[in-house]
Design an enzyme around this catalytic site. Sequence first.
Site, PDB file in Angstrom:
ATOM      1  N   ASP A  51       0.811  -1.217   0.000  1.00  0.00           N
ATOM      2  CA  ASP A  51       0.000   0.000   0.000  1.00  0.00           C
ATOM      3  C   ASP A  51       0.847   1.270   0.000  1.00  0.00           C
ATOM      4  O   ASP A  51       0.481   2.269  -0.623  1.00  0.00           O
ATOM      5  CB  ASP A  51      -0.930   0.009   1.217  1.00  0.00           C
ATOM      6  CG  ASP A  51      -2.123  -0.924   1.045  1.00  0.00           C
ATOM      7  OD1 ASP A  51      -2.382  -1.348  -0.100  1.00  0.00           O
ATOM      8  OD2 ASP A  51      -2.791  -1.227   2.051  1.00  0.00           O
ATOM      9  N   ASN A 123      -5.680   8.699   0.837  1.00  0.00           N
ATOM     10  CA  ASN A 123      -5.758   7.981   2.108  1.00  0.00           C
ATOM     11  C   ASN A 123      -6.261   8.893   3.225  1.00  0.00           C
ATOM     12  O   ASN A 123      -7.374   8.737   3.698  1.00  0.00           O
ATOM     13  CB  ASN A 123      -4.384   7.414   2.470  1.00  0.00           C
ATOM     14  CG  ASN A 123      -4.468   6.044   3.099  1.00  0.00           C
ATOM     15  OD1 ASN A 123      -5.170   5.177   2.604  1.00  0.00           O
ATOM     16  ND2 ASN A 123      -3.760   5.841   4.192  1.00  0.00           N
ATOM     17  N   ARG A 150      -8.632  20.736  21.112  1.00  0.00           N
ATOM     18  CA  ARG A 150      -7.294  20.826  21.685  1.00  0.00           C
ATOM     19  C   ARG A 150      -6.834  19.409  21.995  1.00  0.00           C
ATOM     20  O   ARG A 150      -7.541  18.638  22.648  1.00  0.00           O
ATOM     21  CB  ARG A 150      -7.258  21.687  22.936  1.00  0.00           C
ATOM     22  CG  ARG A 150      -5.838  21.832  23.508  1.00  0.00           C
ATOM     23  CD  ARG A 150      -5.790  22.801  24.661  1.00  0.00           C
ATOM     24  NE  ARG A 150      -5.909  24.190  24.250  1.00  0.00           N
ATOM     25  CZ  ARG A 150      -4.906  24.931  23.796  1.00  0.00           C
ATOM     26  NH1 ARG A 150      -3.686  24.410  23.679  1.00  0.00           N
ATOM     27  NH2 ARG A 150      -5.096  26.189  23.458  1.00  0.00           N
ATOM     28  N   ASP A 152      -3.613  16.255  20.487  1.00  0.00           N
ATOM     29  CA  ASP A 152      -2.430  15.971  19.675  1.00  0.00           C
ATOM     30  C   ASP A 152      -2.650  16.270  18.201  1.00  0.00           C
ATOM     31  O   ASP A 152      -1.690  16.520  17.467  1.00  0.00           O
ATOM     32  CB  ASP A 152      -2.017  14.503  19.840  1.00  0.00           C
ATOM     33  CG  ASP A 152      -1.303  14.251  21.157  1.00  0.00           C
ATOM     34  OD1 ASP A 152      -1.065  15.234  21.891  1.00  0.00           O
ATOM     35  OD2 ASP A 152      -0.996  13.085  21.460  1.00  0.00           O
ATOM     36  N   SER A 166      -6.810   6.296  10.755  1.00  0.00           N
ATOM     37  CA  SER A 166      -8.107   6.596  11.351  1.00  0.00           C
ATOM     38  C   SER A 166      -8.634   5.412  12.162  1.00  0.00           C
ATOM     39  O   SER A 166      -9.163   5.582  13.263  1.00  0.00           O
ATOM     40  CB  SER A 166      -9.105   6.977  10.253  1.00  0.00           C
ATOM     41  OG  SER A 166     -10.377   7.228  10.797  1.00  0.00           O
ATOM     42  N   LYS A 167      -8.498   4.219  11.640  1.00  0.00           N
ATOM     43  CA  LYS A 167      -8.979   3.023  12.342  1.00  0.00           C
ATOM     44  C   LYS A 167      -8.233   2.821  13.658  1.00  0.00           C
ATOM     45  O   LYS A 167      -8.816   2.366  14.657  1.00  0.00           O
ATOM     46  CB  LYS A 167      -8.823   1.785  11.459  1.00  0.00           C
ATOM     47  CG  LYS A 167      -9.327   0.483  12.089  1.00  0.00           C
ATOM     48  CD  LYS A 167      -9.200  -0.680  11.127  1.00  0.00           C
ATOM     49  CE  LYS A 167      -9.730  -1.969  11.739  1.00  0.00           C
ATOM     50  NZ  LYS A 167      -8.978  -2.364  12.953  1.00  0.00           N
TER      51      LYS A 167
END
Length: 266
Positions: A51, A123, A150, A152, A166-167
């Site tokens: 990927d 992506n 607010r 990371d 995201s997962k």
Amino acid sequence: MPDRKNIYFYYHEDKELENKLEPLFNLARENNLKIVEDHKDASIIVSVGGDGAFLQAVRTTGFRQDCLYTGVTRSNESGLYCDFNLDNFEEMVHAMAYEELEVRRFPVINVQVNGETSFDCINEVSVRSTIIKSIAMDVYIDDNHFETFRGDGLIVATPTGSTGYSKSTNGAVIDPKIPCFQVSELASINNNRYRTLGSSFVLNQNRKLTLDIIQDGNDYPIIGLDNEAYSIKNIKDITITLSDKVIKTVKLKNNSYWDRVKRTFL
């Protein structure tokens, strides 16, 4: 469009890999496919290496709309973008040579920084702090203030990107046939002073997401575009929309997106 028989291979130079690819090159030539040296002359672009290589191939070749992309993994790699493996490349070459192709279309998001510099992502785009301090952003949906984040950072992912970064933050896995994008939080601060939604949310294809960076010391956040990181000075705002572009990829029959998700995670 370039000749339908023109094929370009994208991979990092590696003598051992080139030796493994030689039978694939020979098979392509035997089936009247012309291997070209410039991706601009190709109608089919093949990435080799999983990927990560696929994402780089799409970005390096400019998210072309007039060609097909496909990915080939090596024996020790898996890929959600890659339908083929070096062990079954004969099937790939046959499909390309005789146009027995099934095509899928992956959504692309467009990212504008300070209303000037524009990037495409297949992506995700992520915005993160570069210093040991949380980053603050005002989040707008269609120019309406939604929340002040607010923490990371934030991740904005396409449906195909929903299986990646995201997962890992408990975002949902989204069917790529749904034209949308997903916003996920990275270690948000939620207390009496700061409050965010605290979960991922999904925006329709017609929505516009704007992130205004609050200038309190985090003026140089890192922006991750797919698998590349950029450090851009003096970022004030980032606007994200679903692009009109799609990435067309060659797929195997009976190998849907959800077949690959199952094979990868279950």
